[in-house]
Design a protein around this motif. Structure first.
Motif, PDB file in Angstrom:
ATOM      1  N   GLY A  79       0.773  -1.227   0.000  1.00  0.00           N
ATOM      2  CA  GLY A  79       0.000   0.000   0.000  1.00  0.00           C
ATOM      3  C   GLY A  79       0.805   1.277   0.000  1.00  0.00           C
ATOM      4  O   GLY A  79       0.234   2.375  -0.035  1.00  0.00           O
ATOM      5  N   ILE A  80       2.136   1.180   0.036  1.00  0.00           N
ATOM      6  CA  ILE A  80       2.980   2.379   0.018  1.00  0.00           C
ATOM      7  C   ILE A  80       3.730   2.436  -1.308  1.00  0.00           C
ATOM      8  O   ILE A  80       4.411   1.479  -1.690  1.00  0.00           O
ATOM      9  CB  ILE A  80       3.973   2.398   1.188  1.00  0.00           C
ATOM     10  CG1 ILE A  80       3.221   2.379   2.520  1.00  0.00           C
ATOM     11  CG2 ILE A  80       4.868   3.633   1.119  1.00  0.00           C
ATOM     12  CD1 ILE A  80       4.124   2.377   3.728  1.00  0.00           C
ATOM     13  N   PHE A  81       3.600   3.555  -1.990  1.00  0.00           N
ATOM     14  CA  PHE A  81       4.201   3.772  -3.293  1.00  0.00           C
ATOM     15  C   PHE A  81       5.165   4.962  -3.202  1.00  0.00           C
ATOM     16  O   PHE A  81       5.043   5.799  -2.307  1.00  0.00           O
ATOM     17  CB  PHE A  81       3.123   4.055  -4.341  1.00  0.00           C
ATOM     18  CG  PHE A  81       2.098   2.958  -4.475  1.00  0.00           C
ATOM     19  CD1 PHE A  81       2.136   2.068  -5.536  1.00  0.00           C
ATOM     20  CD2 PHE A  81       1.096   2.804  -3.523  1.00  0.00           C
ATOM     21  CE1 PHE A  81       1.204   1.050  -5.651  1.00  0.00           C
ATOM     22  CE2 PHE A  81       0.153   1.782  -3.625  1.00  0.00           C
ATOM     23  CZ  PHE A  81       0.206   0.909  -4.691  1.00  0.00           C
ATOM     24  N   ALA A  82       6.102   5.056  -4.121  1.00  0.00           N
ATOM     25  CA  ALA A  82       7.058   6.168  -4.134  1.00  0.00           C
ATOM     26  C   ALA A  82       7.371   6.540  -5.573  1.00  0.00           C
ATOM     27  O   ALA A  82       7.424   5.667  -6.449  1.00  0.00           O
ATOM     28  CB  ALA A  82       8.341   5.794  -3.391  1.00  0.00           C
ATOM     29  N   ALA A  83       7.554   7.827  -5.823  1.00  0.00           N
ATOM     30  CA  ALA A  83       7.801   8.293  -7.194  1.00  0.00           C
ATOM     31  C   ALA A  83       8.554   9.610  -7.177  1.00  0.00           C
ATOM     32  O   ALA A  83       8.633  10.299  -6.156  1.00  0.00           O
ATOM     33  CB  ALA A  83       6.468   8.462  -7.933  1.00  0.00           C
ATOM     34  N   GLY A  84       9.112   9.951  -8.337  1.00  0.00           N
ATOM     35  CA  GLY A  84       9.775  11.242  -8.512  1.00  0.00           C
ATOM     36  C   GLY A  84      11.201  11.239  -8.009  1.00  0.00           C
ATOM     37  O   GLY A  84      11.854  10.193  -7.889  1.00  0.00           O
ATOM     38  N   ASN A  85      11.691  12.425  -7.681  1.00  0.00           N
ATOM     39  CA  ASN A  85      13.095  12.565  -7.307  1.00  0.00           C
ATOM     40  C   ASN A  85      13.424  12.012  -5.932  1.00  0.00           C
ATOM     41  O   ASN A  85      14.591  11.982  -5.545  1.00  0.00           O
ATOM     42  CB  ASN A  85      13.514  14.026  -7.419  1.00  0.00           C
ATOM     43  CG  ASN A  85      13.829  14.404  -8.854  1.00  0.00           C
ATOM     44  OD1 ASN A  85      14.268  13.565  -9.640  1.00  0.00           O
ATOM     45  ND2 ASN A  85      13.616  15.656  -9.210  1.00  0.00           N
ATOM     46  N   LEU A  86      12.430  11.558  -5.187  1.00  0.00           N
ATOM     47  CA  LEU A  86      12.710  10.774  -3.993  1.00  0.00           C
ATOM     48  C   LEU A  86      13.467   9.509  -4.373  1.00  0.00           C
ATOM     49  O   LEU A  86      14.303   9.022  -3.607  1.00  0.00           O
ATOM     50  CB  LEU A  86      11.397  10.409  -3.292  1.00  0.00           C
ATOM     51  CG  LEU A  86      11.479   9.351  -2.184  1.00  0.00           C
ATOM     52  CD1 LEU A  86      12.335   9.851  -1.017  1.00  0.00           C
ATOM     53  CD2 LEU A  86      10.094   8.964  -1.701  1.00  0.00           C
ATOM     54  N   LEU A  87      13.202   8.988  -5.551  1.00  0.00           N
ATOM     55  CA  LEU A  87      13.837   7.747  -5.996  1.00  0.00           C
ATOM     56  C   LEU A  87      15.213   7.981  -6.598  1.00  0.00           C
ATOM     57  O   LEU A  87      16.091   7.128  -6.501  1.00  0.00           O
ATOM     58  CB  LEU A  87      12.939   7.035  -7.017  1.00  0.00           C
ATOM     59  CG  LEU A  87      11.525   6.690  -6.548  1.00  0.00           C
ATOM     60  CD1 LEU A  87      10.767   5.974  -7.645  1.00  0.00           C
ATOM     61  CD2 LEU A  87      11.569   5.853  -5.282  1.00  0.00           C
ATOM     62  N   HIS A  88      15.407   9.113  -7.258  1.00  0.00           N
ATOM     63  CA  HIS A  88      16.690   9.406  -7.912  1.00  0.00           C
ATOM     64  C   HIS A  88      16.728  10.897  -8.209  1.00  0.00           C
ATOM     65  O   HIS A  88      16.194  11.369  -9.184  1.00  0.00           O
ATOM     66  CB  HIS A  88      16.869   8.582  -9.189  1.00  0.00           C
ATOM     67  CG  HIS A  88      15.596   8.340  -9.952  1.00  0.00           C
ATOM     68  ND1 HIS A  88      14.939   9.327 -10.648  1.00  0.00           N
ATOM     69  CD2 HIS A  88      14.857   7.227 -10.092  1.00  0.00           C
ATOM     70  CE1 HIS A  88      13.859   8.822 -11.200  1.00  0.00           C
ATOM     71  NE2 HIS A  88      13.779   7.543 -10.872  1.00  0.00           N
ATOM     72  N   GLY A  89      17.371  11.650  -7.323  1.00  0.00           N
ATOM     73  CA  GLY A  89      17.389  13.103  -7.419  1.00  0.00           C
ATOM     74  C   GLY A  89      18.033  13.622  -8.680  1.00  0.00           C
ATOM     75  O   GLY A  89      18.885  12.983  -9.279  1.00  0.00           O
ATOM     76  N   GLY A  90      17.605  14.819  -9.072  1.00  0.00           N
ATOM     77  CA  GLY A  90      18.214  15.502 -10.204  1.00  0.00           C
ATOM     78  C   GLY A  90      17.520  15.307 -11.532  1.00  0.00           C
ATOM     79  O   GLY A  90      17.978  15.831 -12.539  1.00  0.00           O
ATOM     80  N   GLU A  91      16.408  14.560 -11.573  1.00  0.00           N
ATOM     81  CA  GLU A  91      15.696  14.390 -12.835  1.00  0.00           C
ATOM     82  C   GLU A  91      14.836  15.626 -13.113  1.00  0.00           C
ATOM     83  O   GLU A  91      14.366  16.294 -12.189  1.00  0.00           O
ATOM     84  CB  GLU A  91      14.798  13.147 -12.784  1.00  0.00           C
ATOM     85  CG  GLU A  91      15.550  11.848 -12.586  1.00  0.00           C
ATOM     86  CD  GLU A  91      16.441  11.504 -13.763  1.00  0.00           C
ATOM     87  OE1 GLU A  91      16.165  11.963 -14.880  1.00  0.00           O
ATOM     88  OE2 GLU A  91      17.432  10.776 -13.566  1.00  0.00           O
ATOM     89  N   PRO A  92      14.603  15.956 -14.388  1.00  0.00           N
ATOM     90  CA  PRO A  92      13.757  17.106 -14.724  1.00  0.00           C
ATOM     91  C   PRO A  92      12.339  16.933 -14.194  1.00  0.00           C
ATOM     92  O   PRO A  92      11.870  15.818 -13.925  1.00  0.00           O
ATOM     93  CB  PRO A  92      13.784  17.121 -16.255  1.00  0.00           C
ATOM     94  CG  PRO A  92      14.997  16.356 -16.638  1.00  0.00           C
ATOM     95  CD  PRO A  92      15.182  15.316 -15.577  1.00  0.00           C
ATOM     96  N   ALA A  93      11.625  18.053 -14.095  1.00  0.00           N
ATOM     97  CA  ALA A  93      10.261  18.033 -13.569  1.00  0.00           C
ATOM     98  C   ALA A  93       9.355  17.142 -14.395  1.00  0.00           C
ATOM     99  O   ALA A  93       8.491  16.435 -13.850  1.00  0.00           O
ATOM    100  CB  ALA A  93       9.712  19.456 -13.518  1.00  0.00           C
ATOM    101  N   ALA A  94       9.538  17.141 -15.707  1.00  0.00           N
ATOM    102  CA  ALA A  94       8.679  16.332 -16.574  1.00  0.00           C
ATOM    103  C   ALA A  94       8.850  14.844 -16.288  1.00  0.00           C
ATOM    104  O   ALA A  94       7.878  14.080 -16.328  1.00  0.00           O
ATOM    105  CB  ALA A  94       8.985  16.630 -18.038  1.00  0.00           C
ATOM    106  N   VAL A  95      10.074  14.413 -15.993  1.00  0.00           N
ATOM    107  CA  VAL A  95      10.321  13.002 -15.667  1.00  0.00           C
ATOM    108  C   VAL A  95       9.658  12.648 -14.348  1.00  0.00           C
ATOM    109  O   VAL A  95       9.021  11.593 -14.201  1.00  0.00           O
ATOM    110  CB  VAL A  95      11.833  12.718 -15.624  1.00  0.00           C
ATOM    111  CG1 VAL A  95      12.102  11.305 -15.133  1.00  0.00           C
ATOM    112  CG2 VAL A  95      12.458  12.934 -17.000  1.00  0.00           C
ATOM    113  N   ALA A  96       9.800  13.531 -13.346  1.00  0.00           N
ATOM    114  CA  ALA A  96       9.178  13.282 -12.048  1.00  0.00           C
ATOM    115  C   ALA A  96       7.664  13.212 -12.176  1.00  0.00           C
ATOM    116  O   ALA A  96       7.017  12.340 -11.575  1.00  0.00           O
ATOM    117  CB  ALA A  96       9.579  14.374 -11.058  1.00  0.00           C
ATOM    118  N   ALA A  97       7.081  14.115 -12.958  1.00  0.00           N
ATOM    119  CA  ALA A  97       5.629  14.111 -13.140  1.00  0.00           C
ATOM    120  C   ALA A  97       5.160  12.836 -13.832  1.00  0.00           C
ATOM    121  O   ALA A  97       4.130  12.264 -13.467  1.00  0.00           O
ATOM    122  CB  ALA A  97       5.203  15.337 -13.935  1.00  0.00           C
ATOM    123  N   ALA A  98       5.916  12.375 -14.824  1.00  0.00           N
ATOM    124  CA  ALA A  98       5.548  11.134 -15.518  1.00  0.00           C
ATOM    125  C   ALA A  98       5.565   9.958 -14.552  1.00  0.00           C
ATOM    126  O   ALA A  98       4.699   9.065 -14.612  1.00  0.00           O
ATOM    127  CB  ALA A  98       6.500  10.893 -16.685  1.00  0.00           C
TER     128      ALA A  98
END
Length: 418
Positions: free
Chosen positions: A281-300
């Protein structure tokens, strides 16, 4: 006060807002987003420069415009976005203690999405010696300060940041720092990077490659930085401001408090290809997983995580990777070896999925390999060059043939390293 929502999203940056917008629009029930900052939008709201796509009329968006649009889309979809609300700890498997101007509360959920993003390492974490003078900033602190005091007493930078700065770092974030300093009327004495090359040009600013900062000088405010070049020569760059760029670390405090395993390369929580963590039940996404990615990548990634959350809500499935056998899919770990810094996701299931990899140093047309239990599953030369500041996406074919009941998968690289 105790209450329950359907989905609780922690972090109102690009990933969190994109996840909330998709979840609310798809009828996931009450979707609530917690943001500890006084305004939602994440890092982009401090980046007053173009490069964040375009609006509906095709006009280029700057960071604040991108952030406003992301917030607007989440609200229009029906999500609740709360600012100044900090998740301080876990009160149960899917419940968080929250502190906000309204007081203390405990919020339970059917699913939790961690989208807390990443930050640049401060001076203390980089172990830079000196007397701890004021005026040593990360890029984020610089952008927030300049934006906050813009228009006050002439140039914001001269009044509140300084008059002469040294920027430490050679990636695209360093160029953003240079532009922010210049827009605030601050002279940039030099850009210093340990790399033997820079990712971008720095618009007539002196660039010192293969150079390390050995000490911060001064009391009260910096008077300079001591540096050492690749030839061993030492010198001092005079300045009253030092900006430390790049070197990302995830805001993973909640993940650690929950006991979620962290990936060795990124220090973000380990997830599978559906952005599920090891906790149901716990999910994770965006730059928490790998910092420094562009905003568009995090949003995807936020939208992709939302799709997995929707499956979890519809099916009532535990929603977390499992090592069990039988009818439940088994996952195997995947790690980077050799000159690769990290690979994501950190877990692979029976279905083939894409991989995101980043190199530790510049690799010219490297040969990438994927192996499991001593057997090589794929070996292929990339036509491009891998660089430390940009990730490369490998298609699902790279993980085809992985045995979900086998041992760990490793991703390596062979090639000319610069």
């Amino acid at each position: 006060m105790n209450r329950t929502v359907d989905v609780l999203v922690v972090g109102a940056g690009p990933a969190g807002l994109a996840a909330a917008a998709r979840l609310a629009a798809a009828g996931a029930g009450r979707v609530e987003v917690l943001e500890r900052e006084p305004a939602a939008g994440g890092v982009p709201r401090h980046c007053a420069r173009p490069g964040f796509g375009a609006d509906a009329r095709g006009r280029p968006l700057d960071g604040p415009g991108y952030a406003r649009r992301a917030v607007r889309e989440a609200l229009r979809a029906g999500a609740v976005v709360r600012t100044g609300a900090s998740a301080t700890g876990w009160a149960g498997p899917l419940a968080l203690d929250v502190t906000s101007p309204a007081g203390l509360e405990r919020i339970g959920a059917r699913a939790v999405v961690l989208a807390t993003g990443a930050r640049e390492r401060p001076r203390s974490a980089r172990l830079l010696p000196g007397t701890r003078p004021a005026g040593v900033l990360t890029t984020g602190e610089l952008q927030r300060t300049v934006r906050l005091f813009e228009g006050w007493k002439g140039h914001a930078g001269q009044e509140y940041v300084g008059r002469r700065a040294v920027v430490v770092g050679g990636d695209p974030v360093a160029r953003s720092a240079v532009r922010t300093l210049r827009s605030a009327g601050v002279e940039v004495a030099a850009v210093v990077t340990e790399l033997p090359y820079a990712a971008v040009s720095f618009e007539s600013v002196p660039l010192l490659t293969g150079t390390v900062v050995t000490e911060l000088l001064g009391r009260g405010r910096p008077t300079g930085v001591a540096v050492r070049g690749r030839d061993g020569r030492a010198s001092v760059l005079r300045c009253d401001t030092v900006v430390l760029t790049g070197d990302w670390i995830p805001d993973h405090e909640l993940a650690r408090a929950r006991g979620l395993p962290l990936a060795p390369g990124t220090r973000g929580p380990v997830t599978d290809g559906a952005f599920r963590t090891t906790a149901p039940g716990i999910f994770a996404a965006g730059n928490l997983l790998h910092g420094g990615e562009p905003a568009a990548v995090a949003a995807a990634e936020g939208r992709a995580a939302a799709d997995a959350v929707l499956d979890h809500l519809r099916d009532g499935h535990p929603g977390g990777p499992s090592r069990s056998v039988g009818t439940v899919p088994v996952t195997v770990s995947v790690t980077a070896v050799g000159p690769l810094r990290w690979v994501a996701p950190g877990l692979l299931g029976p279905e083939a999925g894409p991989l995101l990899v980043r190199a530790e140093s510049r690799l010219v047309r490297p040969v990438l390999t994927v192996s499991q239990d001593g057997a090589r599953l794929r070996r292929e030369r990339l036509p491009a060059t891998l660089v430390p500041w940009r990730s490369v996406r490998l298609g699902p074919g790279w993980t085809r043939g992985v045995d979900p009941a086998g041992g760990p998968v490793t991703v390596g690289a062979e090639g000319w390293e610069e």
